[in-house]
Write a protein that holds these residues in place. Structure first.
Motif, PDB file in Angstrom:
ATOM      1  N   THR A   1      12.554   0.038  -9.389  1.00 31.95           N
ATOM      2  CA  THR A   1      13.394   0.579 -10.184  1.00 31.95           C
ATOM      3  C   THR A   1      12.655   2.091 -10.281  1.00 31.95           C
ATOM      4  N   PHE A   2      11.522   2.388 -10.017  1.00 33.33           N
ATOM      5  CA  PHE A   2      11.028   3.553 -10.302  1.00 33.33           C
ATOM      6  C   PHE A   2      11.431   4.655  -9.190  1.00 33.33           C
ATOM      7  N   PHE A   3      11.652   3.895  -7.739  1.00 32.73           N
ATOM      8  CA  PHE A   3      12.478   4.468  -6.774  1.00 32.73           C
ATOM      9  C   PHE A   3      13.805   4.946  -7.274  1.00 32.73           C
ATOM     10  N   ASP A   4      14.661   4.134  -7.896  1.00 30.97           N
ATOM     11  CA  ASP A   4      15.839   4.560  -8.399  1.00 30.97           C
ATOM     12  C   ASP A   4      15.887   5.633  -9.140  1.00 30.97           C
ATOM     13  N   ALA A   5      14.906   5.615 -10.195  1.00 30.69           N
ATOM     14  CA  ALA A   5      14.693   6.451 -11.163  1.00 30.69           C
ATOM     15  C   ALA A   5      14.507   7.915 -10.438  1.00 30.69           C
ATOM     16  N   LYS A   6      13.579   7.964  -9.484  1.00 31.26           N
ATOM     17  CA  LYS A   6      13.338   9.082  -8.820  1.00 31.26           C
ATOM     18  C   LYS A   6      14.719   9.784  -8.110  1.00 31.26           C
ATOM     19  N   GLU A   7      15.178   8.730  -7.491  1.00 31.97           N
ATOM     20  CA  GLU A   7      16.586   9.295  -6.930  1.00 31.97           C
ATOM     21  C   GLU A   7      17.618   9.965  -7.776  1.00 31.97           C
ATOM     22  N   ASP A   8      17.622   9.430  -8.932  1.00 29.85           N
ATOM     23  CA  ASP A   8      18.395   9.748 -10.134  1.00 29.85           C
ATOM     24  C   ASP A   8      17.998  10.885 -10.908  1.00 29.85           C
ATOM     25  N   ASN A   9      16.910  11.250 -10.698  1.00 32.60           N
ATOM     26  CA  ASN A   9      16.149  12.428 -11.549  1.00 32.60           C
ATOM     27  C   ASN A   9      15.853  11.992 -12.998  1.00 32.60           C
ATOM     28  N   THR A  10      15.684  10.576 -13.110  1.00 32.14           N
ATOM     29  CA  THR A  10      15.584  10.206 -14.364  1.00 32.14           C
ATOM     30  C   THR A  10      14.094   9.613 -14.596  1.00 32.14           C
ATOM     31  N   VAL A  11      13.164  10.113 -13.710  1.00 32.15           N
ATOM     32  CA  VAL A  11      11.773   9.439 -13.835  1.00 32.15           C
ATOM     33  C   VAL A  11      11.029   9.482 -15.172  1.00 32.15           C
TER      34      VAL A  11
ATOM     35  N   PHE B   1       3.937  10.750  -6.474  1.00 35.28           N
ATOM     36  CA  PHE B   1       5.005  11.368  -7.107  1.00 35.28           C
ATOM     37  C   PHE B   1       4.394  11.504  -8.512  1.00 35.28           C
ATOM     38  N   LEU B   2       3.619  10.700  -9.137  1.00 31.08           N
ATOM     39  CA  LEU B   2       3.098  10.942 -10.534  1.00 31.08           C
ATOM     40  C   LEU B   2       2.141  12.281 -10.446  1.00 31.08           C
ATOM     41  N   GLU B   3       1.610  12.415  -9.772  1.00 29.66           N
ATOM     42  CA  GLU B   3       0.525  13.635  -9.421  1.00 29.66           C
ATOM     43  C   GLU B   3       1.364  14.850  -9.350  1.00 29.66           C
TER      44      GLU B   3
ATOM     45  N   LYS C   1       0.795  -1.281  -0.101  1.00 24.79           N
ATOM     46  CA  LYS C   1      -0.103   0.095   0.006  1.00 24.79           C
ATOM     47  C   LYS C   1       0.759   1.283  -0.041  1.00 24.79           C
ATOM     48  N   LYS C   2       1.798   1.238   0.661  1.00 25.43           N
ATOM     49  CA  LYS C   2       2.820   2.621   0.904  1.00 25.43           C
ATOM     50  C   LYS C   2       3.682   2.840  -0.593  1.00 25.43           C
ATOM     51  N   LYS C   3       4.054   1.729  -1.078  1.00 23.56           N
ATOM     52  CA  LYS C   3       4.657   1.736  -2.404  1.00 23.56           C
ATOM     53  C   LYS C   3       3.692   2.254  -3.557  1.00 23.56           C
ATOM     54  N   GLN C   4       2.362   1.662  -3.453  1.00 18.03           N
ATOM     55  CA  GLN C   4       1.443   2.320  -4.344  1.00 18.03           C
ATOM     56  C   GLN C   4       1.176   3.760  -4.413  1.00 18.03           C
ATOM     57  N   GLN C   5       1.107   4.286  -2.910  1.00 20.04           N
ATOM     58  CA  GLN C   5       0.833   5.567  -2.541  1.00 20.04           C
ATOM     59  C   GLN C   5       2.105   6.338  -3.198  1.00 20.04           C
ATOM     60  N   ASP C   6       3.296   6.060  -2.966  1.00 21.90           N
ATOM     61  CA  ASP C   6       4.363   6.573  -2.991  1.00 21.90           C
ATOM     62  C   ASP C   6       4.442   6.807  -4.784  1.00 21.90           C
ATOM     63  N   VAL C   7       4.028   5.822  -5.570  1.00 26.66           N
ATOM     64  CA  VAL C   7       4.090   5.952  -6.962  1.00 26.66           C
ATOM     65  C   VAL C   7       3.245   6.903  -7.567  1.00 26.66           C
TER      66      VAL C   7
END
Length: 211
Positions: A81-91, A26-28, A17-23
């Motif tokens: 992989t989404f979290f890694d992209a977010k950390e690298d500013n490559t979303v 962030f998209l919003e 649930k937390k992972k879903q909420q994070d994604v």
């Protein structure tokens, strides 16, 4: 292009649930258009998600867990992989979308592009000089041919051609002055090196005499 986020609305796992909420959050925040597809309420969504996650991306039991992210039919990745992209500013690259102008990802891509071009320029320092000389020669030839073809042109056209010729001449003089300055600099450096060598030789000779 539509981003699809496969979720499980009735999941009993707090971590999922937390992972879903994070994604979703962030998209919003990025104002990215996306569609939520609930696998808990739709067997069709569940089957589609499982069939379209690449085999090498599936866990050892072969059943991928939400959230799973797609761009239309193309698989983007899971939460890790989404979290890694977010950390690298490559979303945006992760989602397969072009970054909006002014975003961190766009500025980073522009910086990398400039650095690559600069590196290429350093590897071929004489390329721009040769290209400039060739272009100057072509412009000079074109100017001569145009003057011959337009011998009967009006005074205004003649003045424009004359002005252009003067500009080319000034560019040639500027190149010659640059070459002279470079030669003088190299000559001065050679003199400095010779003087240093003489001073070192005198110092060694003085030390030998002192011994």
């Amino acid at each position: 292009m539509v981003i699809k986020v496969f979720l499980a609305s009735s999941s009993g796992s707090t971590a999922i649930k937390k992972k879903q909420q994070d994604v979703v959050a962030f998209l919003e925040a990025l104002k990215v258009d996306y569609t939520e597809l609930d696998i808990a309420c739709s067997e069709q969504n569940r089957m589609w998600m499982r069939q379209n996650v690449p085999e090498e991306k599936k866990p050892s039991n072969g059943i991928p867990l939400p959230p799973q992210i797609f761009n239309e039919e193309s698989y983007c990745g899971d939460y890790d992989t989404f979290f890694d992209a977010k950390e690298d500013n490559t979303v945006y690259a992760f989602l397969g979308l072009p970054p909006p102008p002014g975003s961190k990802e766009a500025l980073q891509a522009e910086k990398e592009h400039i650095m690559q071009n600069g590196t290429h320029g350093e590897e071929n320092p004489d390329a721009s000089v040769h290209n400039g000389d060739a272009q100057g020669e072509e412009e000079g030839q074109a100017g001569d041919e145009k003057e011959g073809e337009d011998g009967g042109a009006d005074d205004k056209a003649t003045e424009l051609e004359t002005s252009r010729g003067e500009d080319l001449a000034e560019e040639g003089e500027a190149v010659e002055e640059t070459d002279e300055v470079t030669e003088e600099t190299e000559a001065q450096e050679e003199e400095d090196e010779e003087q240093e060598e003489e001073e070192e030789a005198e110092l060694e000779e003085a030390e030998e005499k002192a011994e």
